[in-house]
Scaffold this active site. Sequence first.
Site, PDB file in Angstrom:
ATOM      1  CB  ALA A  10      78.946 -17.938 -46.607  1.00 11.42           C
ATOM      2  CE  LYS A 180      77.383 -12.538 -57.919  1.00 14.67           C
ATOM      3  NZ  LYS A 180      78.279 -13.580 -57.402  1.00 14.67           N
ATOM      4  CB  SER A 247      78.257 -10.529 -49.643  1.00 18.38           C
ATOM      5  OG  SER A 247      78.565  -9.749 -50.785  1.00 18.38           O
TER       6      SER A 247
END
Length: 300
Positions: A10, A180, A247
């Site tokens: 993706a 992150k 995800s």
Amino acid sequence: MKIGVIGGGAVGLLFSTYLSLNHKVVLLTRTNTQATVINEKGIVLSNSHKDMKYVVTAYSDFDKLEKQDLIIIAVKQYDLASLLKHLLTLPTNTPLLFIQNGIGHIKLLETLPHETIFIGTVEHGVKKIGANHIHHTGIGITNVALFRGRKESLIDFPDSVSEAFPFCFYQNYRKILLDKLIANSVINPLTAIFKVKNGSLIENPHYYKVFESLHAELSSVFPEIDTKQSLEKIIHICHSTKENRSSMLSDMIAGRKTEIDAIVGAVLEHAEKKGMVLPITATIFEMIKGMEREYGFEDI
């Protein structure tokens, strides 16, 4: 610029589409089948308004990436080790940009001979629908920082990309990775375990208690993190992507191996080196590993 993108997932497809607007992009896929589909039909990007088709050249042969101004490595962290022998064949004067989750890939980057290496994190929401079709579920930012080498090699790059696909450069690569990492370590496993979209973590008061406790424990491992600021940012992510599946939840649903080792596993490894015990984090980690084994897609 001539840009190579490694990875037909993706994120790799997302980068290929937007960068192809102003640059010559070559996409390297794992299979020749996917490359053929992309060459014949292009890459289709869907958003809430429309479907758009992008013409991108795709190959499954590493030799096609020899002469590039920048190569972006967009595979998941657990696939990097198998790519190492190929990465070593790339010209050492070609800048590389790695956009993986977690912090475990730093060790691999240190072994590469390349002169200039950048590290990035991606805040976009994107879902792969088919071999050449993605859904851009949320516009975000790509954060980039220099790992080593010459930052001048990308000095004009942010001005040459689409306004819908912004890049932001930072001085400290460790900060963008940790920001992150903490966000992923909270959102990904909890949504996968509870089987909910991102927004439910902050809307359901019972889920939020777990969310808050896990965040506090994870943040304690990295004293350089501003805990209050970090929590506010992750709440904002959950709010702005409330209809998105993480995800890790998507991987679970599709029967794919997750990135739990690269994300939460990396935090646990770091904590162990510091002599810290993280009971909540360890429990979350074992739950995801157990689910992988139960559903039959654990690497054994």
